[in-house]
Design a protein around this motif. Structure first.
Motif, PDB file in Angstrom:
ATOM      1  N   GLY A  61       0.813  -1.207   0.000  1.00 26.14           N
ATOM      2  CA  GLY A  61       0.000   0.000   0.000  1.00 26.14           C
ATOM      3  C   GLY A  61       0.849   1.260   0.000  1.00 26.14           C
ATOM      4  O   GLY A  61       0.525   2.255  -0.651  1.00 26.14           O
ATOM      5  N   PHE A  62       1.974   1.246   0.727  1.00 29.05           N
ATOM      6  CA  PHE A  62       2.867   2.405   0.741  1.00 29.05           C
ATOM      7  C   PHE A  62       3.456   2.653  -0.649  1.00 29.05           C
ATOM      8  O   PHE A  62       3.572   3.799  -1.088  1.00 29.05           O
ATOM      9  CB  PHE A  62       3.996   2.199   1.749  1.00 29.05           C
ATOM     10  CG  PHE A  62       3.552   2.217   3.181  1.00 29.05           C
ATOM     11  CD1 PHE A  62       2.912   3.332   3.707  1.00 29.05           C
ATOM     12  CD2 PHE A  62       3.767   1.124   3.999  1.00 29.05           C
ATOM     13  CE1 PHE A  62       2.508   3.360   5.038  1.00 29.05           C
ATOM     14  CE2 PHE A  62       3.362   1.140   5.328  1.00 29.05           C
ATOM     15  CZ  PHE A  62       2.731   2.258   5.847  1.00 29.05           C
ATOM     16  N   GLU A  63       3.848   1.582  -1.317  1.00 27.57           N
ATOM     17  CA  GLU A  63       4.426   1.732  -2.657  1.00 27.57           C
ATOM     18  C   GLU A  63       3.393   2.260  -3.650  1.00 27.57           C
ATOM     19  O   GLU A  63       3.733   3.013  -4.569  1.00 27.57           O
ATOM     20  CB  GLU A  63       4.993   0.387  -3.123  1.00 27.57           C
ATOM     21  CG  GLU A  63       6.238  -0.028  -2.352  1.00 27.57           C
ATOM     22  CD  GLU A  63       6.672  -1.455  -2.633  1.00 27.57           C
ATOM     23  OE1 GLU A  63       7.888  -1.682  -2.750  1.00 27.57           O
ATOM     24  OE2 GLU A  63       5.797  -2.354  -2.729  1.00 27.57           O
ATOM     25  N   LEU A  64       2.140   1.873  -3.469  1.00 29.22           N
ATOM     26  CA  LEU A  64       1.083   2.430  -4.310  1.00 29.22           C
ATOM     27  C   LEU A  64       1.009   3.942  -4.144  1.00 29.22           C
ATOM     28  O   LEU A  64       0.954   4.693  -5.128  1.00 29.22           O
ATOM     29  CB  LEU A  64      -0.260   1.787  -3.960  1.00 29.22           C
ATOM     30  CG  LEU A  64      -1.514   2.468  -4.544  1.00 29.22           C
ATOM     31  CD1 LEU A  64      -1.500   2.412  -6.071  1.00 29.22           C
ATOM     32  CD2 LEU A  64      -2.781   1.812  -3.994  1.00 29.22           C
ATOM     33  N   LEU A  65       1.011   4.422  -2.904  1.00 28.19           N
ATOM     34  CA  LEU A  65       0.913   5.861  -2.655  1.00 28.19           C
ATOM     35  C   LEU A  65       2.094   6.618  -3.251  1.00 28.19           C
ATOM     36  O   LEU A  65       1.940   7.730  -3.766  1.00 28.19           O
ATOM     37  CB  LEU A  65       0.826   6.135  -1.154  1.00 28.19           C
ATOM     38  CG  LEU A  65      -0.438   5.653  -0.443  1.00 28.19           C
ATOM     39  CD1 LEU A  65      -0.397   6.061   1.020  1.00 28.19           C
ATOM     40  CD2 LEU A  65      -1.695   6.196  -1.106  1.00 28.19           C
ATOM     41  N   GLU A  66       3.285   6.006  -3.201  1.00 22.97           N
ATOM     42  CA  GLU A  66       4.468   6.669  -3.743  1.00 22.97           C
ATOM     43  C   GLU A  66       4.354   6.905  -5.240  1.00 22.97           C
ATOM     44  O   GLU A  66       4.951   7.838  -5.780  1.00 22.97           O
ATOM     45  CB  GLU A  66       5.718   5.830  -3.441  1.00 22.97           C
ATOM     46  CG  GLU A  66       6.118   5.825  -1.979  1.00 22.97           C
ATOM     47  CD  GLU A  66       7.218   4.818  -1.694  1.00 22.97           C
ATOM     48  OE1 GLU A  66       7.641   4.102  -2.642  1.00 22.97           O
ATOM     49  OE2 GLU A  66       7.655   4.725  -0.526  1.00 22.97           O
ATOM     50  N   ARG A  67       3.567   6.082  -5.923  1.00 23.95           N
ATOM     51  CA  ARG A  67       3.432   6.199  -7.376  1.00 23.95           C
ATOM     52  C   ARG A  67       2.340   7.184  -7.797  1.00 23.95           C
ATOM     53  O   ARG A  67       2.221   7.515  -8.978  1.00 23.95           O
ATOM     54  CB  ARG A  67       3.133   4.817  -7.979  1.00 23.95           C
ATOM     55  CG  ARG A  67       4.294   3.845  -7.883  1.00 23.95           C
ATOM     56  CD  ARG A  67       3.869   2.456  -8.322  1.00 23.95           C
ATOM     57  NE  ARG A  67       3.418   2.433  -9.705  1.00 23.95           N
ATOM     58  CZ  ARG A  67       4.209   2.203 -10.763  1.00 23.95           C
ATOM     59  NH1 ARG A  67       5.505   1.988 -10.564  1.00 23.95           N
ATOM     60  NH2 ARG A  67       3.723   2.173 -11.990  1.00 23.95           N
ATOM     61  N   LEU A  68       1.554   7.642  -6.842  1.00 22.09           N
ATOM     62  CA  LEU A  68       0.445   8.533  -7.186  1.00 22.09           C
ATOM     63  C   LEU A  68       0.917   9.985  -7.191  1.00 22.09           C
ATOM     64  O   LEU A  68       1.508  10.446  -6.216  1.00 22.09           O
ATOM     65  CB  LEU A  68      -0.703   8.379  -6.182  1.00 22.09           C
ATOM     66  CG  LEU A  68      -1.393   7.020  -6.121  1.00 22.09           C
ATOM     67  CD1 LEU A  68      -2.504   7.056  -5.066  1.00 22.09           C
ATOM     68  CD2 LEU A  68      -1.974   6.631  -7.476  1.00 22.09           C
ATOM     69  N   PRO A  69       0.647  10.730  -8.245  1.00 18.56           N
ATOM     70  CA  PRO A  69       0.962  12.166  -8.237  1.00 18.56           C
ATOM     71  C   PRO A  69       0.199  12.858  -7.109  1.00 18.56           C
ATOM     72  O   PRO A  69      -0.914  12.444  -6.742  1.00 18.56           O
ATOM     73  CB  PRO A  69       0.469  12.645  -9.608  1.00 18.56           C
ATOM     74  CG  PRO A  69       0.364  11.416 -10.450  1.00 18.56           C
ATOM     75  CD  PRO A  69       0.031  10.298  -9.505  1.00 18.56           C
ATOM     76  N   ALA A  70       0.792  13.884  -6.539  1.00 16.54           N
ATOM     77  CA  ALA A  70       0.181  14.572  -5.396  1.00 16.54           C
ATOM     78  C   ALA A  70      -1.224  15.057  -5.713  1.00 16.54           C
ATOM     79  O   ALA A  70      -2.130  14.984  -4.878  1.00 16.54           O
ATOM     80  CB  ALA A  70       1.063  15.738  -4.963  1.00 16.54           C
ATOM     81  N   GLU A  71      -1.435  15.533  -6.944  1.00 16.65           N
ATOM     82  CA  GLU A  71      -2.750  16.072  -7.300  1.00 16.65           C
ATOM     83  C   GLU A  71      -3.799  14.982  -7.477  1.00 16.65           C
ATOM     84  O   GLU A  71      -4.993  15.278  -7.524  1.00 16.65           O
ATOM     85  CB  GLU A  71      -2.655  16.914  -8.583  1.00 16.65           C
ATOM     86  CG  GLU A  71      -2.301  16.136  -9.849  1.00 16.65           C
ATOM     87  CD  GLU A  71      -0.797  15.970 -10.036  1.00 16.65           C
ATOM     88  OE1 GLU A  71      -0.379  15.532 -11.121  1.00 16.65           O
ATOM     89  OE2 GLU A  71      -0.038  16.293  -9.082  1.00 16.65           O
ATOM     90  N   ARG A  72      -3.369  13.715  -7.561  1.00 19.57           N
ATOM     91  CA  ARG A  72      -4.324  12.622  -7.715  1.00 19.57           C
ATOM     92  C   ARG A  72      -4.448  11.777  -6.451  1.00 19.57           C
ATOM     93  O   ARG A  72      -5.148  10.781  -6.446  1.00 19.57           O
ATOM     94  CB  ARG A  72      -3.891  11.697  -8.879  1.00 19.57           C
ATOM     95  CG  ARG A  72      -4.227  12.220 -10.241  1.00 19.57           C
ATOM     96  CD  ARG A  72      -4.641  11.113 -11.211  1.00 19.57           C
ATOM     97  NE  ARG A  72      -3.981   9.834 -11.055  1.00 19.57           N
ATOM     98  CZ  ARG A  72      -2.968   9.418 -11.810  1.00 19.57           C
ATOM     99  NH1 ARG A  72      -2.456  10.184 -12.743  1.00 19.57           N
ATOM    100  NH2 ARG A  72      -2.439   8.225 -11.629  1.00 19.57           N
TER     101      ARG A  72
END
Length: 235
Positions: A61-72
């Motif tokens: 789950g942490f790695e998923l968040l790292e891949r998400l652009p801040a605006e998304r």
């Protein structure tokens, strides 16, 4: 509120979806068994909230968040069987951290917290994580009254208790929710929601009176910024 549930265990996803049916103002727009599927679903469905497992096959789950652009990046409530990830979860600004099996009342509290943050227009961090040799403390941002520098330490006053933390105030300030806190002195920061009134002093400074009666001096350097913030909140 649009929600995506991410968990590699089908029964866990189904249980969360069943609990969410009790809320007519919530729409489940995705149910994902892994981080890869979730990433695609987030791009397509643009959720407001992720109910996110941490320990999953492939990416976490942490790695998923790292891949998400801040605006998304939506609000995140972690749903996991492991307590050991809690400190890291709050460092990535999770709205809440729920341990399985998740009780309906716990889910309701987490959803209420997200609703409140959305109404306030702030996606800032909900918690401040303080780590030292004695362990990790997690303070809700809303519980903090004010903070004061003491050399390389910071005194954090929260709900009547003072926590001494080894970190300069200037560095600690970077981890505070800017929507909630305002510097009023080179060595002092206050939670705006704790302010009762502002009283002028003869030397040109001003004094803050907090809801609990605490008095804090405001220097002229930060007076205008504070007055502007208070006016914006009252308006």
């Amino acid at each position: 509120m649009r929600v995506i549930v991410v968990d590699d265990v089908l029964l866990a996803r189904q249980r969360l979806e069943r609990l969410l049916r009790a809320y007519p103002d919530i729409q489940v727009v995705g149910s994902c068994p892994d981080a890869g599927t979730a990433e695609a679903s987030i791009a397509e469905n643009k959720p407001d909230l992720l109910l996110l497992d941490i320990d999953m096959p492939g990416r976490s789950g942490f790695e998923l968040l790292e891949r998400l652009p801040a605006e998304r990046r939506p609000f995140v409530v972690f749903t996991t069987a492991h307590a050991r990830f809690a400190a890291r979860a709050f460092r990535v600004h999770a709205a809440d951290y729920l341990l399985k099996p998740i009780a309906p009342a716990e889910l309701r509290e987490a959803l209420d917290r997200v609703w409140a943050a959305r109404r306030a227009g702030s996606a800032g961090p909900a918690y401040l994580v303080l780590g030292d040799r004695e362990g990790t403390k997690v303070l809700a941002m809303s519980s903090i009254d004010w903070l004061e520098a003491a050399g390389n330490y910071a005194c954090i006053c929260a709900n009547g208790t003072t926590h001494i933390h080894r970190e300069p105030l200037a560095r600690l300030e970077l981890r505070l929710d800017p929507a909630q806190f305002q510097r009023i002195h080179r060595s002092r920061i206050v939670n705006l929601s704790r302010i009762s009134r502002l009283v002028p002093m003869v030397n040109g400074d001003q004094r803050l009176i907090l809801n609990d009666g605490t008095e804090l001096n405001v220097s002229r350097t930060w007076r205008e910024a504070l007055v502007a913030r208070l006016a914006a909140r009252s308006g």
